[in-house]
Motif scaffolding. Sequence first.
Motif, PDB file in Angstrom:
ATOM      1  N   ILE A 229     -25.201 -42.893 -58.041  1.00  0.00           N
ATOM      2  CA  ILE A 229     -24.491 -41.650 -57.740  1.00  0.00           C
ATOM      3  C   ILE A 229     -24.459 -40.710 -58.940  1.00  0.00           C
ATOM      4  O   ILE A 229     -24.525 -39.491 -58.797  1.00  0.00           O
ATOM      5  CB  ILE A 229     -23.061 -41.945 -57.235  1.00  0.00           C
ATOM      6  CG1 ILE A 229     -22.407 -40.656 -56.720  1.00  0.00           C
ATOM      7  CG2 ILE A 229     -22.209 -42.628 -58.294  1.00  0.00           C
ATOM      8  CD1 ILE A 229     -21.104 -40.886 -55.960  1.00  0.00           C
ATOM      9  N   VAL A 230     -24.344 -41.271 -60.154  1.00  0.00           N
ATOM     10  CA  VAL A 230     -24.465 -40.478 -61.383  1.00  0.00           C
ATOM     11  C   VAL A 230     -25.552 -41.131 -62.229  1.00  0.00           C
ATOM     12  O   VAL A 230     -25.455 -42.302 -62.576  1.00  0.00           O
ATOM     13  CB  VAL A 230     -23.150 -40.420 -62.174  1.00  0.00           C
ATOM     14  CG1 VAL A 230     -23.305 -39.491 -63.384  1.00  0.00           C
ATOM     15  CG2 VAL A 230     -21.997 -39.946 -61.304  1.00  0.00           C
ATOM     16  N   ASP A 239     -27.675 -35.940 -53.364  1.00  0.00           N
ATOM     17  CA  ASP A 239     -28.840 -35.578 -52.566  1.00  0.00           C
ATOM     18  C   ASP A 239     -29.690 -36.790 -52.208  1.00  0.00           C
ATOM     19  O   ASP A 239     -30.625 -36.689 -51.415  1.00  0.00           O
ATOM     20  CB  ASP A 239     -29.699 -34.554 -53.316  1.00  0.00           C
ATOM     21  CG  ASP A 239     -30.108 -35.048 -54.710  1.00  0.00           C
ATOM     22  OD1 ASP A 239     -29.462 -35.992 -55.218  1.00  0.00           O
ATOM     23  OD2 ASP A 239     -31.056 -34.482 -55.285  1.00  0.00           O
ATOM     24  N   ASP A 240     -29.320 -37.948 -52.776  1.00  0.00           N
ATOM     25  CA  ASP A 240     -30.045 -39.190 -52.508  1.00  0.00           C
ATOM     26  C   ASP A 240     -29.492 -39.801 -51.216  1.00  0.00           C
ATOM     27  O   ASP A 240     -28.308 -40.154 -51.158  1.00  0.00           O
ATOM     28  CB  ASP A 240     -29.862 -40.146 -53.684  1.00  0.00           C
ATOM     29  CG  ASP A 240     -30.627 -41.451 -53.528  1.00  0.00           C
ATOM     30  OD1 ASP A 240     -30.982 -41.812 -52.389  1.00  0.00           O
ATOM     31  OD2 ASP A 240     -30.855 -42.130 -54.551  1.00  0.00           O
ATOM     32  N   PRO A 241     -30.302 -39.960 -50.181  1.00  0.00           N
ATOM     33  CA  PRO A 241     -29.808 -40.518 -48.911  1.00  0.00           C
ATOM     34  C   PRO A 241     -29.163 -41.891 -49.073  1.00  0.00           C
ATOM     35  O   PRO A 241     -28.190 -42.205 -48.367  1.00  0.00           O
ATOM     36  CB  PRO A 241     -31.071 -40.594 -48.047  1.00  0.00           C
ATOM     37  CG  PRO A 241     -31.994 -39.568 -48.625  1.00  0.00           C
ATOM     38  CD  PRO A 241     -31.727 -39.573 -50.097  1.00  0.00           C
ATOM     39  N   GLN A 242     -29.681 -42.708 -49.986  1.00  0.00           N
ATOM     40  CA  GLN A 242     -29.112 -44.040 -50.190  1.00  0.00           C
ATOM     41  C   GLN A 242     -27.693 -43.948 -50.741  1.00  0.00           C
ATOM     42  O   GLN A 242     -26.805 -44.710 -50.327  1.00  0.00           O
ATOM     43  CB  GLN A 242     -29.991 -44.847 -51.155  1.00  0.00           C
ATOM     44  CG  GLN A 242     -29.459 -46.248 -51.427  1.00  0.00           C
ATOM     45  CD  GLN A 242     -30.416 -47.070 -52.278  1.00  0.00           C
ATOM     46  OE1 GLN A 242     -31.620 -47.019 -52.093  1.00  0.00           O
ATOM     47  NE2 GLN A 242     -29.871 -47.828 -53.218  1.00  0.00           N
ATOM     48  N   VAL A 243     -27.475 -43.015 -51.657  1.00  0.00           N
ATOM     49  CA  VAL A 243     -26.141 -42.822 -52.229  1.00  0.00           C
ATOM     50  C   VAL A 243     -25.173 -42.316 -51.165  1.00  0.00           C
ATOM     51  O   VAL A 243     -24.038 -42.794 -51.050  1.00  0.00           O
ATOM     52  CB  VAL A 243     -26.198 -41.852 -53.427  1.00  0.00           C
ATOM     53  CG1 VAL A 243     -24.791 -41.462 -53.875  1.00  0.00           C
ATOM     54  CG2 VAL A 243     -26.962 -42.476 -54.586  1.00  0.00           C
ATOM     55  N   GLU A 245     -25.347 -42.656 -47.910  1.00  0.00           N
ATOM     56  CA  GLU A 245     -25.075 -43.719 -46.940  1.00  0.00           C
ATOM     57  C   GLU A 245     -24.107 -44.743 -47.517  1.00  0.00           C
ATOM     58  O   GLU A 245     -23.195 -45.217 -46.828  1.00  0.00           O
ATOM     59  CB  GLU A 245     -26.378 -44.396 -46.535  1.00  0.00           C
ATOM     60  CG  GLU A 245     -26.183 -45.501 -45.495  1.00  0.00           C
ATOM     61  CD  GLU A 245     -27.479 -46.206 -45.135  1.00  0.00           C
ATOM     62  OE1 GLU A 245     -27.422 -47.131 -44.302  1.00  0.00           O
ATOM     63  OE2 GLU A 245     -28.538 -45.848 -45.687  1.00  0.00           O
ATOM     64  N   ALA A 246     -24.302 -45.090 -48.805  1.00  0.00           N
ATOM     65  CA  ALA A 246     -23.416 -46.060 -49.451  1.00  0.00           C
ATOM     66  C   ALA A 246     -21.987 -45.535 -49.519  1.00  0.00           C
ATOM     67  O   ALA A 246     -21.020 -46.278 -49.299  1.00  0.00           O
ATOM     68  CB  ALA A 246     -23.929 -46.378 -50.856  1.00  0.00           C
ATOM     69  N   ALA A 247     -21.826 -44.243 -49.815  1.00  0.00           N
ATOM     70  CA  ALA A 247     -20.496 -43.653 -49.896  1.00  0.00           C
ATOM     71  C   ALA A 247     -19.804 -43.684 -48.535  1.00  0.00           C
ATOM     72  O   ALA A 247     -18.601 -43.990 -48.439  1.00  0.00           O
ATOM     73  CB  ALA A 247     -20.582 -42.219 -50.415  1.00  0.00           C
ATOM     74  N   ILE A 248     -20.537 -43.381 -47.489  1.00  0.00           N
ATOM     75  CA  ILE A 248     -19.952 -43.408 -46.142  1.00  0.00           C
ATOM     76  C   ILE A 248     -19.522 -44.824 -45.783  1.00  0.00           C
ATOM     77  O   ILE A 248     -18.427 -45.040 -45.231  1.00  0.00           O
ATOM     78  CB  ILE A 248     -20.942 -42.839 -45.115  1.00  0.00           C
ATOM     79  CG1 ILE A 248     -21.173 -41.346 -45.371  1.00  0.00           C
ATOM     80  CG2 ILE A 248     -20.433 -43.063 -43.691  1.00  0.00           C
ATOM     81  CD1 ILE A 248     -22.318 -40.751 -44.573  1.00  0.00           C
ATOM     82  N   LYS A 249     -20.344 -45.804 -46.119  1.00  0.00           N
ATOM     83  CA  LYS A 249     -19.982 -47.203 -45.847  1.00  0.00           C
ATOM     84  C   LYS A 249     -18.751 -47.613 -46.657  1.00  0.00           C
ATOM     85  O   LYS A 249     -17.888 -48.359 -46.164  1.00  0.00           O
ATOM     86  CB  LYS A 249     -21.156 -48.120 -46.181  1.00  0.00           C
ATOM     87  CG  LYS A 249     -22.319 -48.034 -45.203  1.00  0.00           C
ATOM     88  CD  LYS A 249     -23.439 -48.986 -45.613  1.00  0.00           C
ATOM     89  CE  LYS A 249     -24.583 -48.954 -44.605  1.00  0.00           C
ATOM     90  NZ  LYS A 249     -25.707 -49.849 -45.029  1.00  0.00           N
ATOM     91  N   ALA A 250     -18.664 -47.127 -47.921  1.00  0.00           N
ATOM     92  CA  ALA A 250     -17.531 -47.469 -48.777  1.00  0.00           C
ATOM     93  C   ALA A 250     -16.244 -46.816 -48.286  1.00  0.00           C
ATOM     94  O   ALA A 250     -15.139 -47.283 -48.597  1.00  0.00           O
ATOM     95  CB  ALA A 250     -17.812 -47.057 -50.221  1.00  0.00           C
ATOM     96  N   LEU A 251     -16.371 -45.739 -47.537  1.00  0.00           N
ATOM     97  CA  LEU A 251     -15.203 -45.121 -46.911  1.00  0.00           C
ATOM     98  C   LEU A 251     -14.842 -45.821 -45.602  1.00  0.00           C
ATOM     99  O   LEU A 251     -13.678 -45.847 -45.198  1.00  0.00           O
ATOM    100  CB  LEU A 251     -15.472 -43.638 -46.635  1.00  0.00           C
ATOM    101  CG  LEU A 251     -15.602 -42.732 -47.864  1.00  0.00           C
ATOM    102  CD1 LEU A 251     -15.972 -41.312 -47.442  1.00  0.00           C
ATOM    103  CD2 LEU A 251     -14.317 -42.721 -48.688  1.00  0.00           C
ATOM    104  N   THR A 252     -15.837 -46.406 -44.964  1.00  0.00           N
ATOM    105  CA  THR A 252     -15.634 -46.973 -43.622  1.00  0.00           C
ATOM    106  C   THR A 252     -15.030 -48.368 -43.641  1.00  0.00           C
ATOM    107  O   THR A 252     -14.053 -48.649 -42.925  1.00  0.00           O
ATOM    108  CB  THR A 252     -16.971 -47.006 -42.854  1.00  0.00           C
ATOM    109  OG1 THR A 252     -17.505 -45.680 -42.769  1.00  0.00           O
ATOM    110  CG2 THR A 252     -16.786 -47.583 -41.465  1.00  0.00           C
TER     111      THR A 252
END
Length: 453
Positions: A229-230, A239-243, A245-252
Amino acid sequence: MTILTRRSVLRSSAALAATGTLTRPFLANAAATTAAVWWVQGFAEEEDISFKKIVADYQKASGNTIECTITPYAPLRQKVVAAIQTGVVPDMFVNNPGEIIALYAWDDKLVDVSDVVETQKSQYSETALHTAYCYNRVTKKRSFYGAPFTLAARPNHIWRPLVEKAGYNMEDLPKTWDAYYDFFKGVQKKLRAQGERKVYGIGFQLNTTGNDSNLLFDYFLIAYGGQGIVGNDGKLHLDDPQVREAAIKALTYPTTAYKEGFVPPGAINWNDADDNNAFHAKQIVMDLDGTISTEVAIFNKKEDYNDIVTMGLPLSNDGKPVPSQAINQCGLIPKGAKNVEVAKDFLKYFIQPKVNSEWLKTGLGRNIPCMPAIANDDPWWREDPHRAAYVQQALLGPTLPTFWTFNPAYAQLQNEHVWPTAWSDIITGGMAPQAAAEKAFKRAEEIFAKYPI
């Protein structure tokens, strides 16, 4: 992003054995003088007693005087902030909380201590060196603005008797991330069926105050593949799709566990001590929380102490090791300090492996070394199962630095609790994780725009 590996750990241990720097005290060359040091109060009284002894030993060896003020965590933070704002500063203080090293280095408020770090540079872990190597927007370059003397990470703390009462064994724990934490949902269901109505399976800190919730989010983000992420270049990579997606999962995942009733309802209002209190009261089966202070707090209650299992992180969902984000406490010297040379001299003395280890051990392993050889060469660190598991995870296993190491914008993001606020948007505001993530992404980008590197 650099991740510390077993090979680099072994290399550090060999270097320490070769240099033989464990016993030689550093003596001041300057005329005897006085330095004011602001120190954070230890978790155990023995830590403060040990630090005072080290100060006395240094004074005797050097002829210098250390005027040491020991203050609890929260008041010290307020004291340091006020001192930096007014310019009436001590000669040395602790990065309390950790991220102030990045924020104050950015604003050119700290003295470069590269010469201090150099005395033990070959002994430090790579992660410890990264943490202290911060960007200065005035000089437009990075340098060492702190001398690390301990590190911390977040292990899992588990009540073994509650797992067994539910009909399971510790060996039943799955190895991968989501399955691992899902296991404790099953434990709660079994305990509830037996009449344990007040026990929750999981102790996630989902509050929007304090620092535990910020760190918990980062651990989930990393586990889901978002450690980029940084970047090392200090740029935000949303702007990285993997980052993303990971953030959304970490919120979910954590919010879903909460809404399904597997996390105590009060967790959204906890302070940084409340999860520990809930764990000690056996209201939660497990907690993912920093250091082994949870265990050390009941060290003299041997039955309970031995009933806790300290474990490192599970594997990622695709079966790969998850690096632990490790944070270091460092000695910092503010610009405006009157006795910089004495402050540096004391830091050089304190970070010597033998001196540092003496202080660390009084905390019973709550504070662990940021020099791998200390743990590798002293069997004390492996004699206790809690210490052994924690050292393996936080020092000898794969680690990576905090994200604000690469850009202090992430420290500001944490100060605003951008990610925990997204959790709140989901839990109490009814937002979908995707919408909460987009809101958080926008704010993160706004913050990073103010910290160009």
